[in-house]
Design a protein around this motif. Structure first.
Motif, PDB file in Angstrom:
ATOM      1  N   GLU A   1      -0.966   7.874   8.870  1.00 58.36           N
ATOM      2  CA  GLU A   1      -2.327   7.481   9.226  1.00 58.36           C
ATOM      3  C   GLU A   1      -3.014   6.712   8.099  1.00 58.36           C
ATOM      4  OE1 GLU A   1      -2.453  11.920   8.032  1.00 58.36           O
ATOM      5  OE2 GLU A   1      -1.135  10.547   9.147  1.00 58.36           O
ATOM      6  N   THR A   2      -2.601   6.963   6.862  1.00 61.03           N
ATOM      7  CA  THR A   2      -3.157   6.238   5.722  1.00 61.03           C
ATOM      8  C   THR A   2      -2.748   4.771   5.775  1.00 61.03           C
ATOM      9  OG1 THR A   2      -3.244   8.181   4.295  1.00 61.03           O
ATOM     10  CG2 THR A   2      -3.090   6.042   3.206  1.00 61.03           C
ATOM     11  N   LEU A   3      -1.468   4.529   6.007  1.00 61.77           N
ATOM     12  CA  LEU A   3      -0.989   3.149   6.087  1.00 61.77           C
ATOM     13  C   LEU A   3      -1.523   2.451   7.337  1.00 61.77           C
ATOM     14  CD1 LEU A   3       2.682   3.559   4.828  1.00 61.77           C
ATOM     15  CD2 LEU A   3       0.621   2.953   3.545  1.00 61.77           C
ATOM     16  N   ALA A   4      -1.733   3.214   8.401  1.00 69.54           N
ATOM     17  CA  ALA A   4      -2.316   2.635   9.613  1.00 69.54           C
ATOM     18  C   ALA A   4      -3.741   2.156   9.341  1.00 69.54           C
ATOM     19  CB  ALA A   4      -2.305   3.655  10.746  1.00 69.54           C
ATOM     20  N   ALA A   5      -4.474   2.888   8.505  1.00 71.14           N
ATOM     21  CA  ALA A   5      -5.836   2.484   8.153  1.00 71.14           C
ATOM     22  C   ALA A   5      -5.825   1.184   7.353  1.00 71.14           C
ATOM     23  CB  ALA A   5      -6.520   3.592   7.357  1.00 71.14           C
ATOM     24  N   VAL A   6      -4.867   1.051   6.441  1.00 70.18           N
ATOM     25  CA  VAL A   6      -4.738  -0.191   5.678  1.00 70.18           C
ATOM     26  C   VAL A   6      -4.372  -1.342   6.609  1.00 70.18           C
ATOM     27  CG1 VAL A   6      -3.437  -1.374   3.863  1.00 70.18           C
ATOM     28  CG2 VAL A   6      -4.133   1.013   3.554  1.00 70.18           C
ATOM     29  N   ASP A   7      -3.490  -1.073   7.551  1.00 65.18           N
ATOM     30  CA  ASP A   7      -3.088  -2.097   8.514  1.00 65.18           C
ATOM     31  C   ASP A   7      -4.300  -2.591   9.312  1.00 65.18           C
ATOM     32  OD1 ASP A   7      -0.773  -3.484   9.950  1.00 65.18           O
ATOM     33  OD2 ASP A   7      -1.791  -2.486  11.615  1.00 65.18           O
ATOM     34  N   ALA A  62      -6.909  -5.381  -3.870  1.00 68.90           N
ATOM     35  CA  ALA A  62      -7.144  -6.650  -3.187  1.00 68.90           C
ATOM     36  C   ALA A  62      -8.143  -6.495  -2.045  1.00 68.90           C
ATOM     37  CB  ALA A  62      -5.821  -7.209  -2.665  1.00 68.90           C
ATOM     38  N   LEU A  63      -8.000  -5.442  -1.252  1.00 70.67           N
ATOM     39  CA  LEU A  63      -8.945  -5.204  -0.157  1.00 70.67           C
ATOM     40  C   LEU A  63     -10.341  -4.910  -0.699  1.00 70.67           C
ATOM     41  CD1 LEU A  63      -6.684  -3.119   2.238  1.00 70.67           C
ATOM     42  CD2 LEU A  63      -7.813  -5.281   2.812  1.00 70.67           C
ATOM     43  N   GLY A  64     -10.411  -4.256  -1.849  1.00 73.91           N
ATOM     44  CA  GLY A  64     -11.707  -3.991  -2.462  1.00 73.91           C
ATOM     45  C   GLY A  64     -12.420  -5.268  -2.861  1.00 73.91           C
ATOM     46  N   VAL A  65     -11.668  -6.248  -3.362  1.00 74.86           N
ATOM     47  CA  VAL A  65     -12.256  -7.549  -3.688  1.00 74.86           C
ATOM     48  C   VAL A  65     -12.685  -8.256  -2.409  1.00 74.86           C
ATOM     49  CG1 VAL A  65     -11.831  -9.820  -4.705  1.00 74.86           C
ATOM     50  CG2 VAL A  65     -10.925  -7.771  -5.817  1.00 74.86           C
ATOM     51  N   LEU A  66     -11.811  -8.253  -1.412  1.00 74.55           N
ATOM     52  CA  LEU A  66     -12.105  -8.928  -0.152  1.00 74.55           C
ATOM     53  C   LEU A  66     -13.391  -8.398   0.475  1.00 74.55           C
ATOM     54  CD1 LEU A  66     -11.126 -10.918   2.059  1.00 74.55           C
ATOM     55  CD2 LEU A  66      -9.933  -8.983   3.108  1.00 74.55           C
ATOM     56  N   ARG A  67     -13.606  -7.098   0.384  1.00 74.66           N
ATOM     57  CA  ARG A  67     -14.778  -6.479   1.007  1.00 74.66           C
ATOM     58  C   ARG A  67     -15.990  -6.421   0.087  1.00 74.66           C
ATOM     59  NH1 ARG A  67     -13.768  -2.073   5.467  1.00 74.66           N
ATOM     60  NH2 ARG A  67     -12.104  -3.069   6.652  1.00 74.66           N
ATOM     61  N   ARG A  97     -11.004   5.717   0.622  1.00 73.93           N
ATOM     62  CA  ARG A  97     -11.486   6.848   1.433  1.00 73.93           C
ATOM     63  C   ARG A  97     -12.752   6.481   2.197  1.00 73.93           C
ATOM     64  NH1 ARG A  97     -10.610   9.636  -3.346  1.00 73.93           N
ATOM     65  NH2 ARG A  97     -12.869   9.764  -3.703  1.00 73.93           N
ATOM     66  N   GLU A  98     -13.706   5.887   1.488  1.00 69.24           N
ATOM     67  CA  GLU A  98     -15.037   5.679   2.053  1.00 69.24           C
ATOM     68  C   GLU A  98     -15.101   4.516   3.036  1.00 69.24           C
ATOM     69  OE1 GLU A  98     -17.311   5.140  -1.473  1.00 69.24           O
ATOM     70  OE2 GLU A  98     -16.917   7.182  -2.204  1.00 69.24           O
ATOM     71  N   GLU A  99     -14.385   3.433   2.752  1.00 70.22           N
ATOM     72  CA  GLU A  99     -14.510   2.239   3.588  1.00 70.22           C
ATOM     73  C   GLU A  99     -13.329   2.029   4.531  1.00 70.22           C
ATOM     74  OE1 GLU A  99     -16.005  -1.357   2.044  1.00 70.22           O
ATOM     75  OE2 GLU A  99     -17.145  -0.408   0.432  1.00 70.22           O
ATOM     76  N   LEU A 100     -12.166   2.522   4.156  1.00 73.99           N
ATOM     77  CA  LEU A 100     -10.991   2.337   5.011  1.00 73.99           C
ATOM     78  C   LEU A 100     -10.618   3.601   5.768  1.00 73.99           C
ATOM     79  CD1 LEU A 100      -8.663   0.309   2.592  1.00 73.99           C
ATOM     80  CD2 LEU A 100     -10.566  -0.508   4.009  1.00 73.99           C
ATOM     81  N   ALA A 128       0.825  -1.210   0.000  1.00 71.61           N
ATOM     82  CA  ALA A 128       0.000   0.000   0.000  1.00 71.61           C
ATOM     83  C   ALA A 128       0.856   1.255   0.000  1.00 71.61           C
ATOM     84  CB  ALA A 128      -0.931  -0.002   1.213  1.00 71.61           C
ATOM     85  N   GLY A 129       2.067   1.157   0.537  1.00 69.12           N
ATOM     86  CA  GLY A 129       2.957   2.307   0.569  1.00 69.12           C
ATOM     87  C   GLY A 129       3.432   2.744  -0.802  1.00 69.12           C
ATOM     88  N   SER A 130       3.344   1.847  -1.785  1.00 70.91           N
ATOM     89  CA  SER A 130       3.690   2.206  -3.174  1.00 70.91           C
ATOM     90  C   SER A 130       2.664   1.566  -4.106  1.00 70.91           C
ATOM     91  CB  SER A 130       5.104   1.733  -3.517  1.00 70.91           C
ATOM     92  OG  SER A 130       5.245   0.339  -3.286  1.00 70.91           O
TER      93      SER A 130
END
Length: 255
Positions: free
Chosen positions: A153-159, A186-191, A132-135, A101-103
């Motif tokens: 804080e962006t990467l913390a949200a992904v974590d 990938a997270l979009g597919v998972l959710r 933005r909306e879900e994470l 997610a960092g790159s």
């Protein structure tokens, strides 16, 4: 069959069983071959968390011919990874996803031509909207390949959004992340925000553009087809592996 194909088939292990079944064990829904437990490369029982996923894996074993070809068994291979690897290294696997997610692919936009820029925007902007909306994660964008750091804080949200409690789901998420180059896709597919096919189209936008511009390469297309098969299998595992809590500590099973 070509001589090369015959040689490849000859090197595969022979099928040694007649039936593949799903049985309920202490480990979960296990694969049994002629009544004997199938095992992973590390000799652990090949047991899945839901009946639906176990049945899908068993079907791969039933579909084998005279030889067992692992390349035609993407769910089985991914289950082996989940059991033998991810279950013991969940934090490390999750950290690698956050590192992607960092790159992330969708943050690096082409400077031109306009049609490619527009195509990337069409397919990648919805991924950023999902973040933005879900994470609750806002990502910085860049043109070209110059690295741009993402806010802590962006990467913390992904974590926080990366599950550790189910090795099968985490293995599927890791595979989709690696194949697409995007933790967000990938997270979009998972959710359930994107289908596997839509996610793959977004991930392959640059490759599709190059093929349109320069013509398709048969070897590249063959590799792409194999990668898509693994992507589809990972998305399927993510969906079939998930369970929901029921009163009394039982789990619902997707059949």
């Amino acid at each position: 069959m070509s001589d090369g194909a015959k040689a490849a088939t000859a090197s595969l292990p022979k099928r040694f069983y007649k039936e593949a079944q799903v049985i309920v064990t202490a480990e979960g829904f296990a694969i049994a071959l002629d009544g004997r437990h199938a095992r992973t490369p590390a000799r652990a029982p090949l047991a899945l968390p839901t009946a639906a996923l176990a049945e899908a894996v068993a079907e791969e074993w039933r579909a084998q011919g005279e030889a067992i070809d692992p390349s035609t068994m993407p769910l089985t291979r991914l289950a082996n990874v989940a059991i033998d690897g991810v279950a013991q290294e969940a934090e490390a696997v999750a950290a690698e996803i956050v590192k992607y997610a960092g790159s992330d692919l969708v943050c690096y936009r082409a400077e031109g031509p306009e049609r490619l820029v527009a195509r990337q925007s069409e397919l990648w902007d919805p991924v950023l909207a999902f973040a933005r909306e879900e994470l609750g994660a806002r990502f910085m964008l860049a043109e070209g390949v110059m690295f741009v750091g993402q806010p802590e804080e962006t990467l913390a949200a992904v974590d926080r959004a990366t599950p550790r409690d189910d090795p099968f789901v985490l293995a599927a998420l890791s595979t989709m992340t690696t194949l697409t180059g995007s933790a967000l896709i990938a997270l979009g597919v998972l959710r359930g925000r994107f289908t596997a096919a839509a996610a793959w189209e977004a991930a392959e936008v640059d490759e599709a553009w190059n093929a349109e511009l320069w013509g398709a390469d048969s070897e590249a297309e063959a590799r792409r087809a194999l990668r898509w098969r693994d992507m589809a299998a990972a998305a399927r595992m993510a969906a079939l592996a998930r369970t929901s809590p029921l009163p009394g500590g039982e789990r619902s099973v997707r059949r």
